[in-house]
Scaffold this active site. Structure first.
Site, PDB file in Angstrom:
ATOM      1  N   ARG A  31       0.857  -1.181   0.000  1.00 26.28           N
ATOM      2  CA  ARG A  31       0.000   0.000   0.000  1.00 26.28           C
ATOM      3  C   ARG A  31       0.889   1.225   0.000  1.00 26.28           C
ATOM      4  O   ARG A  31       1.651   1.450   0.937  1.00 26.28           O
ATOM      5  CB  ARG A  31      -0.902  -0.008   1.241  1.00 26.28           C
ATOM      6  CG  ARG A  31      -1.807   1.210   1.381  1.00 26.28           C
ATOM      7  CD  ARG A  31      -2.844   1.275   0.300  1.00 26.28           C
ATOM      8  NE  ARG A  31      -3.922   2.199   0.675  1.00 26.28           N
ATOM      9  CZ  ARG A  31      -4.574   2.955  -0.186  1.00 26.28           C
ATOM     10  NH1 ARG A  31      -4.252   2.915  -1.473  1.00 26.28           N
ATOM     11  NH2 ARG A  31      -5.558   3.736   0.213  1.00 26.28           N
ATOM     12  N   ASP A  34       1.241   4.102   3.107  1.00 24.65           N
ATOM     13  CA  ASP A  34       1.892   3.929   4.403  1.00 24.65           C
ATOM     14  C   ASP A  34       3.203   3.155   4.395  1.00 24.65           C
ATOM     15  O   ASP A  34       3.823   3.010   5.448  1.00 24.65           O
ATOM     16  CB  ASP A  34       0.928   3.317   5.435  1.00 24.65           C
ATOM     17  CG  ASP A  34       0.301   2.015   4.981  1.00 24.65           C
ATOM     18  OD1 ASP A  34       0.457   1.648   3.817  1.00 24.65           O
ATOM     19  OD2 ASP A  34      -0.368   1.371   5.815  1.00 24.65           O
ATOM     20  N   ARG A  36       5.397   2.986   1.003  1.00 20.96           N
ATOM     21  CA  ARG A  36       6.258   3.214  -0.165  1.00 20.96           C
ATOM     22  C   ARG A  36       7.524   3.995   0.187  1.00 20.96           C
ATOM     23  O   ARG A  36       8.640   3.627  -0.225  1.00 20.96           O
ATOM     24  CB  ARG A  36       5.507   3.961  -1.268  1.00 20.96           C
ATOM     25  CG  ARG A  36       6.408   4.222  -2.492  1.00 20.96           C
ATOM     26  CD  ARG A  36       5.758   5.147  -3.512  1.00 20.96           C
ATOM     27  NE  ARG A  36       4.638   4.539  -4.176  1.00 20.96           N
ATOM     28  CZ  ARG A  36       4.744   3.705  -5.204  1.00 20.96           C
ATOM     29  NH1 ARG A  36       5.947   3.348  -5.646  1.00 20.96           N
ATOM     30  NH2 ARG A  36       3.673   3.205  -5.767  1.00 20.96           N
ATOM     31  N   GLU A  98      -4.553  -7.380  -6.591  1.00 27.19           N
ATOM     32  CA  GLU A  98      -3.213  -7.950  -6.753  1.00 27.19           C
ATOM     33  C   GLU A  98      -3.078  -9.215  -5.922  1.00 27.19           C
ATOM     34  O   GLU A  98      -2.555 -10.231  -6.386  1.00 27.19           O
ATOM     35  CB  GLU A  98      -2.141  -6.953  -6.288  1.00 27.19           C
ATOM     36  CG  GLU A  98      -1.794  -5.855  -7.244  1.00 27.19           C
ATOM     37  CD  GLU A  98      -0.706  -4.956  -6.685  1.00 27.19           C
ATOM     38  OE1 GLU A  98      -0.482  -3.896  -7.276  1.00 27.19           O
ATOM     39  OE2 GLU A  98      -0.089  -5.308  -5.657  1.00 27.19           O
TER      40      GLU A  98
END
Length: 205
Positions: A31, A34, A36, A98
């Site tokens: 995600r 929070d 990357r 995904e």
């Protein structure tokens, strides 16, 4: 992080005879909001530093290409998928789609999957409660508010797929990174990534 890299190495080594099938060694599912710019970025850099070909969307998606299809192809063409479960992971329908594809490739194609539970309890992922409860309340609300019968049923089935994939993924052995006190919470993401090997590899089944 050493444990993660060793898992990747073992997966790649055991699959070397079929290397022509893969374009990437690792697919990173995470995600963006929070992780990357913190943990996932440092994990990405560490894996690349060891010579692994890593798919991460901002690096590999080309402008003008259909994103969903490209993501799914990348999952199929990766030897191992690393899923960074975080508190906001289940907020994203993209992440959950995904995940469904990742678990499908594990079941049908024998791909390797490594979950990392980043400051989220594996049981919350398995049961879709706790940190994930609010996200699924929103998904369920979206179903209830859909007026079209066919679309509502399609959304219901999609959410059920998400839940099933989360439960299966949480039952896999993985790494659980958790904050237990204020000092640990204040540690920078680079330290957390570098110390991944200090955390116990858990069998969440």
């Amino acid at each position: 992080m050493v444990d993660t890299i060793m898992t990747v190495h073992e997966a790649c080594s055991s699959s070397s005879s079929k290397s022509k099938l893969w374009k990437y060694d690792v697919f990173l599912s995470f995600r963006s909001e929070d992780t990357r710019n913190g943990f996932t970025n440092h994990l990405h850099v560490a894996l690349k530093g060891r010579g692994y070909q890593v798919f991460i969307d901002e690096d590999n998606l080309k402008r003008g290409e259909e994103i969903r299809g490209e993501l799914f192809r990348a999952i199929e063409e990766s030897r191992i998928s690393i899923i960074v479960f975080s508190k906001m992971y289940a907020d994203s329908s993209w992440c959950l789609d995904e995940l469904v594809k990742i678990m499908e490739c594990r079941d049908k194609l024998g791909r390797h999957v490594l979950p990392i539970f980043y400051h989220v309890d594996p049981s919350h992922v398995r049961k879709q409660d706790g940190d994930l409860a609010e996200a699924f309340q929103k998904h369920e609300k979206d179903i209830r508010e859909e007026k079209d019968d066919e679309k509502r049923e399609a959304k219901r089935k999609r959410v059920e797929q998400w839940k099933g994939a989360l439960t299966k993924a949480a039952d896999l052995s993985g790494h659980h990174l958790k904050s237990t006190h204020n000092r640990e919470r204040r540690r920078d993401p680079l330290t957390e990534a570098a110390n991944l090997s200090d955390h116990k590899t858990t069998d969440n089944g």
